[in-house]
Design a protein around this motif. Structure first.
Motif, PDB file in Angstrom:
ATOM      1  N   ASN A  40      27.972  -5.321   1.305  1.00 41.76           N
ATOM      2  CA  ASN A  40      28.816  -6.509   1.212  1.00 41.76           C
ATOM      3  C   ASN A  40      27.960  -7.772   1.194  1.00 41.76           C
ATOM      4  O   ASN A  40      26.931  -7.836   1.853  1.00 41.76           O
ATOM      5  N   LEU A  41      28.436  -8.779   0.464  1.00 38.59           N
ATOM      6  CA  LEU A  41      27.780 -10.079   0.416  1.00 38.59           C
ATOM      7  C   LEU A  41      28.504 -11.014   1.379  1.00 38.59           C
ATOM      8  O   LEU A  41      29.737 -11.149   1.332  1.00 38.59           O
ATOM      9  N   TYR A  42      27.737 -11.652   2.278  1.00 40.45           N
ATOM     10  CA  TYR A  42      28.276 -12.541   3.300  1.00 40.45           C
ATOM     11  C   TYR A  42      27.727 -13.950   3.111  1.00 40.45           C
ATOM     12  O   TYR A  42      26.596 -14.125   2.653  1.00 40.45           O
ATOM     13  N   PHE A  43      28.533 -14.929   3.527  1.00 38.78           N
ATOM     14  CA  PHE A  43      28.175 -16.347   3.459  1.00 38.78           C
ATOM     15  C   PHE A  43      28.358 -16.963   4.837  1.00 38.78           C
ATOM     16  O   PHE A  43      29.360 -16.702   5.502  1.00 38.78           O
ATOM     17  N   LEU A  44      27.434 -17.815   5.265  1.00 39.01           N
ATOM     18  CA  LEU A  44      27.557 -18.592   6.495  1.00 39.01           C
ATOM     19  C   LEU A  44      27.773 -20.050   6.098  1.00 39.01           C
ATOM     20  O   LEU A  44      27.006 -20.600   5.310  1.00 39.01           O
ATOM     21  N   SER A  45      28.795 -20.667   6.658  1.00 43.53           N
ATOM     22  CA  SER A  45      29.105 -22.050   6.297  1.00 43.53           C
ATOM     23  C   SER A  45      28.246 -23.039   7.073  1.00 43.53           C
ATOM     24  O   SER A  45      27.761 -22.754   8.158  1.00 43.53           O
ATOM     25  N   LYS A  46      28.087 -24.206   6.468  1.00 42.56           N
ATOM     26  CA  LYS A  46      27.448 -25.354   7.126  1.00 42.56           C
ATOM     27  C   LYS A  46      28.530 -26.413   7.284  1.00 42.56           C
ATOM     28  O   LYS A  46      29.307 -26.641   6.360  1.00 42.56           O
TER      29      LYS A  46
END
Length: 172
Positions: A40-46
């Motif tokens: 899975n591809l994950y993103f962390l927000s800023k």
């Protein structure tokens, strides 16, 4: 002399599920940190203060990409969050899949995986970074299960051992 060129192989548009205004009034819909785990591809927000590129707010959300449509926006799935981390600039999962390393301008965080997508809900360990030394830290990766590498905008590389991060635990 070699000529280097690049091109986009595939464009996958994404959308954050909480974002309803474009441009958003809250600047919580930006991401520099992505990682792959369990396919899975994950993103962390800023989170930045509205109207202020150089001022950020504490808090990070973790999203998973569940579809890869190239013709319409793929709505990310929010799977976790962590209130104490600010301005994530890089992330990577350890080779054994037990830890997530997240770098910011001021700290290296290591999270023990809690469950499937709960990367930020497990035990969190923080190593403060001296900006005068590490400068603008932008990337992190694991060299092996015990060694983390950080790089900055100036192309310097720093090696950190897991045992040197207060509270971090090794999983063998």
């Amino acid at each position: 002399r070699a000529t280097l060129s690049s091109r986009v192989l595939q464009y996958i548009p994404i959308r954050y599920p909480e974002q309803t205004e474009y441009p958003a009034l809250q600047w919580h819909f930006d991401s520099e940190s992505m990682f792959v785990a369990d396919g899975n591809l994950y993103f962390l927000s800023k989170h930045r203060q509205p109207g202020e590129h150089s001022k950020w707010e504490a808090g990070v959300n973790l999203y998973r990409l569940d579809s890869y449509d190239t013709l319409k926006a793929n709505v990310l799935t929010k799977v976790d969050s962590f209130a104490d981390l600010a301005l994530a600039t890089g992330a990577d999962v350890s080779p054994n899949g037990q830890h997530l390393a997240v770098v910011t301008y001021s700290a290296l965080w290591v999270f023990d995986k809690a469950s499937d997508d709960q990367w930020l809900s497990g035990k969190a360990s923080e190593l403060p970074l001296d900006y005068n030394v590490t400068k603008q830290a932008e990337a992190v990766c694991w060299d092996d299960d015990e060694t983390i590498l950080i790089s900055n905008e100036q192309r310097e590389i720093f090696e950190i051992k897991l045992v040197d991060i207060p509270g971090a635990t090794a999983h063998r």
